[in-house]
Motif scaffolding. Sequence first.
Motif, PDB file in Angstrom:
ATOM      1  N   THR A 148      -5.668   2.755   3.512  1.00  0.00           N
ATOM      2  CA  THR A 148      -4.702   2.503   2.441  1.00  0.00           C
ATOM      3  C   THR A 148      -4.612   1.005   2.139  1.00  0.00           C
ATOM      4  O   THR A 148      -4.421   0.605   0.987  1.00  0.00           O
ATOM      5  N   HIS A 149      -4.741   0.185   3.162  1.00  0.00           N
ATOM      6  CA  HIS A 149      -4.772  -1.265   2.957  1.00  0.00           C
ATOM      7  C   HIS A 149      -6.000  -1.655   2.144  1.00  0.00           C
ATOM      8  O   HIS A 149      -5.915  -2.430   1.184  1.00  0.00           O
ATOM      9  N   VAL A 209      -2.490  -8.391   0.389  1.00  0.00           N
ATOM     10  CA  VAL A 209      -2.058  -7.025   0.663  1.00  0.00           C
ATOM     11  C   VAL A 209      -1.230  -7.031   1.941  1.00  0.00           C
ATOM     12  O   VAL A 209      -1.678  -7.536   2.973  1.00  0.00           O
ATOM     13  N   PRO A 240       0.812  -1.225   0.000  1.00  0.00           N
ATOM     14  CA  PRO A 240       0.000   0.000   0.000  1.00  0.00           C
ATOM     15  C   PRO A 240       0.844   1.272   0.000  1.00  0.00           C
ATOM     16  O   PRO A 240       2.061   1.257   0.240  1.00  0.00           O
ATOM     17  N   LEU A 259      -6.259  -1.303  -1.848  1.00  0.00           N
ATOM     18  CA  LEU A 259      -5.647  -2.272  -2.753  1.00  0.00           C
ATOM     19  C   LEU A 259      -6.414  -3.583  -2.838  1.00  0.00           C
ATOM     20  O   LEU A 259      -6.092  -4.434  -3.662  1.00  0.00           O
TER      21      LEU A 259
END
Length: 228
Positions: free
Chosen positions: A20-21, A44, A6, A24
């Motif tokens: 942010t994780h 991820v 990320p 993705l």
Amino acid sequence: MVLLLPDGEPHSHRRPSALTHARLLPLARALTHAARSDGLAAHVVRYRCRGWNEDDAHPVADAEWAVDEAVRRYGDVPLCLAGHGMGARAALRAGGHPSVTAVLALAPWLPADPSAAPEPVKHLVGRPVLLAHGTNDTRCDPASSLRLAERAKKANRDTCRFEVHSDGHGLRQHRSEVTALAADFVRGALFGHAYARPLTDALAAPPPLGLRMPLAVGFGESLGVGAP
């Protein structure tokens, strides 16, 4: 196996952002769907902290740990490091790990100052490397990724770069095309499938053509690949 890294922040020791994780996860799902017949797995990576933190380069160490863990769990399988923003820089840095087969860097965050120490590139030799960057990215300078791509191409002929015209850092405006490009690259780099013609041409073209390849609107439609 694809390990997705990320985005993050230049300086921070705070816990990683769940957002942010999560950003993705759609790409991870799209990649596994596109390569479902090949048995692709995608994860991820969760960082220890959300910052790059100068010479500590925490996401690089986390990426290398994740590669080692993937090898422990899955064995010696073809593996792609794919990152966005700060994660793209981490993917490029950790791409020399002996278990890494290919590197995908989306909107990489790189030093904008041309006088700064250049990012290493020689460790990427022997691995297909794809960079993609929005031309309207105001957070991560597209010129920086072009400079890195130019240096990487001299050391590693299997390097190309696509420009996503009018798109910003998040690559949301042309998300379907970017997803299709990523899926085509992963399937070709990890499983030996033929690349789509634009990707084949970008890898074969000499600089600057293969490093400023425009990502066409509708890319992937004929391949049946795109954002979910």
